[in-house]
Enzyme design. Structure first.
Site, short mmCIF file in Angstrom:
data_model
loop_
_atom_site.label_atom_id
_atom_site.label_comp_id
_atom_site.label_asym_id
_atom_site.label_seq_id
_atom_site.Cartn_x
_atom_site.Cartn_y
_atom_site.Cartn_z
N ASP A 16 0.87 -1.16 0.00
CA ASP A 16 0.00 0.00 0.00
C ASP A 16 0.91 1.22 0.00
OD1 ASP A 16 -2.40 1.61 0.44
OD2 ASP A 16 -1.69 1.81 2.50
N ASP A 18 -0.39 5.12 0.94
CA ASP A 18 -0.76 6.18 1.88
C ASP A 18 -0.75 5.68 3.31
OD1 ASP A 18 -1.47 8.52 0.14
OD2 ASP A 18 -2.80 7.03 -0.74
#
Length: 342
Positions: A16, A18
């Site tokens: 991922d 953010d």
């Protein structure tokens, strides 16, 4: 239940972005709080009980949750206009979170094992004859951020992302992700794995989901990784962990079960038909050994996942320097092309 311990070595790490690689979650919160203070002070500041529901989800889904809670006295269009204007200002200053640069560099260095077919595991320059044959760990990016936001967040730190080959980046607006199939559903991670398998060196066998390690900070992201049949490292924002611990839900998060009630509700309403989600299958079980919590990515325990990092001295070998230049050149060329197209 007894946790599983006989996992195969990890051959792929899927990330991922953010709140996991970059400090953007705090920036998102700052933008939201500025607008709450301006338009609805009684809702200021954004509580982590709501923030936790927004993290990791595709933009439209997160905005629906936010607006249903905030009930702002402005239109959604005005909110988005002001919100995105703030983001455009602040995303230019994103930075990597602690441990990220070293983790990505060390994982990238495992390409050495491909370049040196006769390589053996080494520790401080000494060969370990009893260690299993070392292998390259492939990496891919799987972020709910759309392309425009991805560029805003990363254009000033392109070198950090040079380890992600351009064809191994899956963004939130990737056309291969069916509509409505963002996190916490598994599609983005299964697609990220496919980008790796489709570009493996000739002769290397395809990587299976259980040979993958997903890195996530959000609750929906953990569930997506678990639903994909992959192992997961959960490295949340300290305030998210505090919110989860307040309710005693950490084990549910690691099992991917915290959103199970929502899925069952949608299933009952007929919204999870025609293969939209494996609603009959739980992502995992409590204490099943498939997911771990880490407070940060500093001092990552590679050995726990069967990952062998070559000695740092190999980074100076001519073959390693040359492949690094090729990888970085590919990324730079792709970014320059994208900017020219816009």
């Amino acid at each position: 239940m007894a946790p599983r311990t006989d996992f195969p070595p990890v051959r792929a790490c899927l990330f991922d972005m953010d709140g996991l690689l970059l400090d953007t979650e705090d920036i998102y919160t700052l933008c939201v709080n500025e607008l709450l203070r301006k338009h609805k002070k009684e809702k200021f500041p954004l509580p982590w009980s709501i923030k936790a529901q927004l993290q990791g989800r595709p933009g439209p889904a997160a905005l629906d949750i936010f607006h249903n809670w905030a009930d702002l006295p402005i239109t959604r269009e005005q909110y988005k206009e002001e919100y995105y204007a703030l983001q455009a200002q602040k995303f230019q200053h994103t930075t990597a979170l602690p441990g990220v640069e070293e983790l990505l560099q060390k994982l990238g260095s495992t390409r050495y094992w491909d370049l040196k077919e006769d390589a053996s595991a080494t520790t401080n320059g000494a060969t370990d004859k009893h260690a299993p044959k070392p292998h390259r760990v492939h990496i891919a990016l799987a972020t709910s951020s759309h392309e425009a936001n991805f560029r805003m967040k990363t254009n000033h730190i392109q070198e950090l992302f040079s380890v992600f080959e351009t064809h191994r980046r899956v963004l939130g607006d990737d056309k291969r992700i069916p509509e409505g199939r963002g996190k916490p559903l598994p599609d983005i991670y299964l697609i990220a794995l496919k980008t790796i398998n489709d570009s493996l060196p000739e002769g290397e066998k395809p990587i299976t989901p259980e040979e993958c390690l997903v890195f996530e900070d959000s609750i929906p992201g953990v569930e997506a990784g678990r639903r994909a049949g992959m192992r997961v490292v959960w490295c949340p924002h300290p305030m998210l962990k505090k919110e989860v611990d307040k309710n005693g839900d950490a084990k549910l998060v690691l099992a991917g079960l915290l959103n199970q009630a929502d899925i069952e509700k949608k299933k009952a309403q007929g919204g999870l038909t025609n293969g939209n989600v494996d609603a009959d299958d739980k992502p995992g079980e409590i204490d099943d050994g498939w997911a771990d919590y880490l407070p940060s990515l500093l001092d990552f325990p590679y050995e726990r996942y069967g990952i062998q990092i070559p000695d740092a001295v190999v980074d100076n070998e001519p073959s390693m320097v040359e492949t690094a230049k090729i990888d970085e050149g590919e990324v730079l060329q792709a970014v320059q092309t994208e900017v020219a197209d816009n």
